[in-house]
Scaffold this motif. Structure first.
Motif, PDB file in Angstrom:
ATOM      1  N   GLY A 198     -10.774   2.620   9.316  1.00  0.00           N
ATOM      2  CA  GLY A 198     -10.871   1.499  10.130  1.00  0.00           C
ATOM      3  C   GLY A 198     -11.729   1.695  11.337  1.00  0.00           C
ATOM      4  O   GLY A 198     -11.832   2.586  11.884  1.00  0.00           O
ATOM      5  N   ASP A 199     -11.795   0.233  12.097  1.00  0.00           N
ATOM      6  CA  ASP A 199     -12.679   0.512  13.067  1.00  0.00           C
ATOM      7  C   ASP A 199     -11.819  -0.328  14.335  1.00  0.00           C
ATOM      8  O   ASP A 199     -12.558  -0.447  15.383  1.00  0.00           O
ATOM      9  CB  ASP A 199     -14.075  -0.322  13.079  1.00  0.00           C
ATOM     10  N   GLY A 200     -10.571  -0.974  13.894  1.00  0.00           N
ATOM     11  CA  GLY A 200     -10.083  -1.656  14.924  1.00  0.00           C
ATOM     12  C   GLY A 200      -8.633  -1.188  15.282  1.00  0.00           C
ATOM     13  O   GLY A 200      -8.085  -0.264  14.379  1.00  0.00           O
ATOM     14  N   GLY A 201      -7.871  -1.543  16.365  1.00  0.00           N
ATOM     15  CA  GLY A 201      -6.565  -1.038  16.655  1.00  0.00           C
ATOM     16  C   GLY A 201      -5.568  -1.624  15.722  1.00  0.00           C
ATOM     17  O   GLY A 201      -4.581  -0.996  15.356  1.00  0.00           O
ATOM     18  N   GLY A 202      -5.995  -2.591  14.989  1.00  0.00           N
ATOM     19  CA  GLY A 202      -5.053  -3.274  14.055  1.00  0.00           C
ATOM     20  C   GLY A 202      -5.075  -2.343  12.673  1.00  0.00           C
ATOM     21  O   GLY A 202      -4.021  -2.327  11.943  1.00  0.00           O
ATOM     22  N   ASP A 203      -6.187  -1.646  12.630  1.00  0.00           N
ATOM     23  CA  ASP A 203      -6.387  -0.811  11.242  1.00  0.00           C
ATOM     24  C   ASP A 203      -5.328   0.467  11.543  1.00  0.00           C
ATOM     25  O   ASP A 203      -4.578   1.032  10.763  1.00  0.00           O
ATOM     26  CB  ASP A 203      -7.687  -0.149  10.994  1.00  0.00           C
ATOM     27  N   LEU A 204      -5.587   0.844  12.567  1.00  0.00           N
ATOM     28  CA  LEU A 204      -4.618   2.046  13.341  1.00  0.00           C
ATOM     29  C   LEU A 204      -3.074   1.692  13.226  1.00  0.00           C
ATOM     30  O   LEU A 204      -2.367   2.544  12.419  1.00  0.00           O
ATOM     31  CB  LEU A 204      -5.012   2.490  14.552  1.00  0.00           C
ATOM     32  N   LYS A 205      -2.720   0.713  13.710  1.00  0.00           N
ATOM     33  CA  LYS A 205      -1.540   0.239  13.579  1.00  0.00           C
ATOM     34  C   LYS A 205      -0.858  -0.034  11.956  1.00  0.00           C
ATOM     35  O   LYS A 205       0.171   0.632  11.816  1.00  0.00           O
ATOM     36  CB  LYS A 205      -1.232  -1.103  14.171  1.00  0.00           C
ATOM     37  N   ALA A 206      -1.879  -0.498  11.469  1.00  0.00           N
ATOM     38  CA  ALA A 206      -1.365  -0.767   9.870  1.00  0.00           C
ATOM     39  C   ALA A 206      -1.130   0.371   9.138  1.00  0.00           C
ATOM     40  O   ALA A 206      -0.052   0.290   8.533  1.00  0.00           O
ATOM     41  CB  ALA A 206      -2.641  -1.572   9.133  1.00  0.00           C
ATOM     42  N   VAL A 207      -1.622   1.648   9.315  1.00  0.00           N
ATOM     43  CA  VAL A 207      -1.531   2.718   8.642  1.00  0.00           C
ATOM     44  C   VAL A 207      -0.330   3.593   9.375  1.00  0.00           C
ATOM     45  O   VAL A 207       0.322   4.232   8.739  1.00  0.00           O
ATOM     46  CB  VAL A 207      -2.566   3.731   8.495  1.00  0.00           C
ATOM     47  N   LYS A 208      -0.350   3.477  10.631  1.00  0.00           N
ATOM     48  CA  LYS A 208       0.863   4.195  11.513  1.00  0.00           C
ATOM     49  C   LYS A 208       2.144   3.756  11.265  1.00  0.00           C
ATOM     50  O   LYS A 208       3.223   4.320  11.101  1.00  0.00           O
ATOM     51  CB  LYS A 208       0.372   4.431  12.865  1.00  0.00           C
ATOM     52  N   ILE A 209       2.264   2.312  10.927  1.00  0.00           N
ATOM     53  CA  ILE A 209       3.570   1.901  10.666  1.00  0.00           C
ATOM     54  C   ILE A 209       3.856   2.319   9.342  1.00  0.00           C
ATOM     55  O   ILE A 209       5.168   2.146   9.057  1.00  0.00           O
ATOM     56  CB  ILE A 209       3.599   0.188  10.862  1.00  0.00           C
ATOM     57  N   ASN A 210       2.957   2.842   8.453  1.00  0.00           N
ATOM     58  CA  ASN A 210       3.448   3.217   7.276  1.00  0.00           C
ATOM     59  C   ASN A 210       3.342   4.796   7.258  1.00  0.00           C
ATOM     60  O   ASN A 210       3.293   5.501   5.983  1.00  0.00           O
ATOM     61  CB  ASN A 210       2.507   2.755   6.074  1.00  0.00           C
ATOM     62  N   LYS A 211       3.357   5.557   8.234  1.00  0.00           N
ATOM     63  CA  LYS A 211       3.295   6.840   8.473  1.00  0.00           C
ATOM     64  C   LYS A 211       2.201   7.670   8.044  1.00  0.00           C
ATOM     65  O   LYS A 211       2.431   8.791   7.609  1.00  0.00           O
ATOM     66  CB  LYS A 211       4.789   7.414   7.945  1.00  0.00           C
ATOM     67  N   GLY A 212       1.043   6.854   7.655  1.00  0.00           N
ATOM     68  CA  GLY A 212      -0.017   7.604   6.909  1.00  0.00           C
ATOM     69  C   GLY A 212      -1.122   8.244   8.223  1.00  0.00           C
ATOM     70  O   GLY A 212      -0.566   8.180   9.460  1.00  0.00           O
ATOM     71  N   LEU A 213      -2.236   8.548   7.824  1.00  0.00           N
ATOM     72  CA  LEU A 213      -3.311   9.115   8.568  1.00  0.00           C
ATOM     73  C   LEU A 213      -4.377   8.231   9.028  1.00  0.00           C
ATOM     74  O   LEU A 213      -4.799   6.993   8.091  1.00  0.00           O
ATOM     75  CB  LEU A 213      -3.569  10.236   8.093  1.00  0.00           C
ATOM     76  N   ILE A 259      -0.826  -1.661   2.574  1.00  0.00           N
ATOM     77  CA  ILE A 259      -0.496  -0.279   2.570  1.00  0.00           C
ATOM     78  C   ILE A 259       0.904  -0.089   2.162  1.00  0.00           C
ATOM     79  O   ILE A 259       0.973   0.690   1.365  1.00  0.00           O
ATOM     80  CB  ILE A 259      -0.897   0.351   3.847  1.00  0.00           C
ATOM     81  N   GLU A 260       1.760  -0.818   2.632  1.00  0.00           N
ATOM     82  CA  GLU A 260       3.167  -0.467   2.314  1.00  0.00           C
ATOM     83  C   GLU A 260       3.646  -0.694   0.824  1.00  0.00           C
ATOM     84  O   GLU A 260       4.140   0.111   0.253  1.00  0.00           O
ATOM     85  CB  GLU A 260       4.177  -1.654   3.088  1.00  0.00           C
ATOM     86  N   VAL A 261       3.019  -1.981   0.544  1.00  0.00           N
ATOM     87  CA  VAL A 261       3.292  -2.247  -1.207  1.00  0.00           C
ATOM     88  C   VAL A 261       2.698  -1.221  -1.873  1.00  0.00           C
ATOM     89  O   VAL A 261       3.174  -0.657  -3.158  1.00  0.00           O
ATOM     90  CB  VAL A 261       2.690  -3.454  -1.635  1.00  0.00           C
ATOM     91  N   ALA A 262       1.390  -0.845  -1.571  1.00  0.00           N
ATOM     92  CA  ALA A 262       0.506   0.388  -2.247  1.00  0.00           C
ATOM     93  C   ALA A 262       1.199   1.576  -2.491  1.00  0.00           C
ATOM     94  O   ALA A 262       1.452   2.172  -3.514  1.00  0.00           O
ATOM     95  CB  ALA A 262      -0.807   0.208  -2.122  1.00  0.00           C
ATOM     96  N   LYS A 263       1.705   1.755  -1.294  1.00  0.00           N
ATOM     97  CA  LYS A 263       2.198   3.339  -1.078  1.00  0.00           C
ATOM     98  C   LYS A 263       3.500   3.466  -1.765  1.00  0.00           C
ATOM     99  O   LYS A 263       3.895   4.536  -2.492  1.00  0.00           O
ATOM    100  CB  LYS A 263       2.547   3.566   0.734  1.00  0.00           C
ATOM    101  N   LYS A 264       4.324   2.371  -1.692  1.00  0.00           N
ATOM    102  CA  LYS A 264       5.552   2.447  -2.474  1.00  0.00           C
ATOM    103  C   LYS A 264       5.304   2.246  -4.007  1.00  0.00           C
ATOM    104  O   LYS A 264       5.886   2.922  -4.768  1.00  0.00           O
ATOM    105  CB  LYS A 264       6.623   1.007  -1.905  1.00  0.00           C
ATOM    106  N   ALA A 265       4.507   1.352  -4.513  1.00  0.00           N
ATOM    107  CA  ALA A 265       4.192   1.415  -5.962  1.00  0.00           C
ATOM    108  C   ALA A 265       3.664   2.694  -6.336  1.00  0.00           C
ATOM    109  O   ALA A 265       3.929   3.018  -7.678  1.00  0.00           O
ATOM    110  CB  ALA A 265       3.086   0.309  -6.069  1.00  0.00           C
ATOM    111  N   GLY A 266       2.731   3.450  -5.695  1.00  0.00           N
ATOM    112  CA  GLY A 266       2.089   4.722  -6.106  1.00  0.00           C
ATOM    113  C   GLY A 266       3.026   5.872  -5.633  1.00  0.00           C
ATOM    114  O   GLY A 266       2.769   6.970  -6.086  1.00  0.00           O
ATOM    115  N   LYS A 267       4.256   5.740  -4.953  1.00  0.00           N
ATOM    116  CA  LYS A 267       5.217   6.695  -4.452  1.00  0.00           C
ATOM    117  C   LYS A 267       4.213   8.075  -3.703  1.00  0.00           C
ATOM    118  O   LYS A 267       4.644   9.020  -4.184  1.00  0.00           O
ATOM    119  CB  LYS A 267       5.865   7.196  -5.644  1.00  0.00           C
ATOM    120  N   TYR A 268       3.420   7.477  -2.970  1.00  0.00           N
ATOM    121  CA  TYR A 268       2.554   8.603  -2.118  1.00  0.00           C
ATOM    122  C   TYR A 268       3.472   9.054  -1.060  1.00  0.00           C
ATOM    123  O   TYR A 268       4.134   8.432  -0.420  1.00  0.00           O
ATOM    124  CB  TYR A 268       1.353   7.871  -1.494  1.00  0.00           C
TER     125      TYR A 268
END
Length: 347
Positions: free
Chosen positions: A248-263, A230-239
């Motif tokens: 997602g269905d797991g706590g790791g999914d939640l963590k993955a997007v929240k460390i990138n300040k997404g929803l 997510i980090e690389v795609a977010k930076k590449a697309g400047k979202y």
């Protein structure tokens, strides 16, 4: 669009470049997990393949009920649901080693747990070198530490589940409404598949189910963590932060997007179909910038209640046989459907 079927060597060599070559074509980015989120294969993946294969490789059938109980907790029913397979093994072995009841059974039945130290060192190596946890990085580690024989068995187990899993997963279609939701999303967002499953398995599944056409890129375990995807795609697309959503269905999914300040949009275990049925309304809120705040908070509250934060063996009044039997009907149904001759302990 047709997605390329790359060899493992090609994936290892240019996986980072694939992500960096990601180009923004829409105003929003949606990252989607697959196993347990798009398709209802998590229970089968773990109960039919990952766990029995590990017990076979390490001759742990004598503690089957304990191993399954602990491995199922971390892989399926806890906040660690969906974590990387090597992290799951690390968590499982650590828990088994710490349990006095398990230690007593091990001693009585003359069974030894695998030495966890080499696995810990491999995981530390990937973190230090910023590598994804997967067969390519494990092979690289073994090339540098050829005398670490115990990890060859771990690699053999990982390769075995990779060969077996697609035969089960291919038989399980996506949840109802997934294709309609993907078609809706593709009109407004760039779609990125993020997963800890090997790339080849992911690409084959999405193509075989006729849903790859909606996806810009698939990122498997060889390309690093979901957060990194997510980090690389977010930076590449400047979202912007509120232009990024993870399903997602797991706590790791939640963590993955929240460390990138997404929803985050959860598909909680046991409630996946309801989540996909309700997704179009949530998606409209997302593209209208009305998602963040009370709406997301309510979804997160329900999601957190669906995942366990402490294992049953640490609770007062714990009874191992009762705990094992709680998931027995799920195991029996899966074995009856996919592996009727398979080895399964019934208590």
């Amino acid at each position: 669009m047709a997605l390329p079927r790359l060899t493992e060597k090609q994936i290892k060599e240019d996986s980072e470049q694939q992500l960096r070559n990601f180009r923004r074509t829409k105003d929003f980015l949606v990252a989607i997990d697959t196993d347990g989120c798009v398709t209802d294969n998590m229970n089968g993946k773990q109960m039919l393949i990952f766990h029995p294969q590990f017990m076979e490789f390490y001759q742990l059938w004598g503690i089957e009920s304990y191993f399954r109980e602990v491995a199922e907790y971390y892989n399926l029913f806890s906040v660690d649901r969906g974590c990387n397979r090597f992290i799951a093994i690390q968590l499982t072995l650590t828990a088994l080693q710490s349990r006095k009841d398990v230690q007593q059974v091990l001693q009585e039945r003359h069974i030894k747990l695998p030495n966890i130290k080499p696995l810990n060192e491999y995981i530390a190596y990937t973190k230090e070198n910023k590598l994804g946890l997967g067969n390519p990085s494990l092979e690289e580690y073994l090339n540098q530490n050829p005398l670490d024989l115990s990890l060859y068995k771990l690699l053999g187990w990982s390769e075995a589940v990779n060969r077996t899993f697609p035969h089960i997963s291919a038989k399980i279609p996506p949840f109802d409404k997934v294709k309609e939701c993907l078609k809706l999303m593709s009109q407004y967002v760039d779609i990125l598949i993020v997963s800890k499953t090997p790339y080849a398995d992911l690409a084959n599944y999405w193509e075989d189910q006729g849903i790859a056409q909606y996806v810009q890129i698939i990122a498997g375990q060889e390309m690093g963590s979901k957060g990194h995807h997510i980090e690389v795609a977010k930076k590449a697309g400047k979202y912007e932060d509120e232009q990024v959503l993870m399903i997602g269905d797991g706590g790791g999914d939640l963590k993955a997007v929240k460390i990138n300040k997404g929803l985050f949009y959860p598909t909680p275990p046991g409630q996946e179909q309801e989540a996909w049925d309700n997704f179009p309304d949530a998606f409209q809120r997302f593209i209208k910038r009305e998602y963040k705040g009370k709406f997301e908070d309510k979804l997160l509250e329900a999601f957190n209640k669906a995942l366990l934060t402490s294992p049953p063996w640490q609770e007062n009044g714990y009874d191992h046989i009762r705990s094992y039997r709680e998931k027995q009907e799920i195991r029996k149904a899966l074995y009856a459907k996919f592996n009727p001759q398979g080895r399964l302990l019934i208590l």
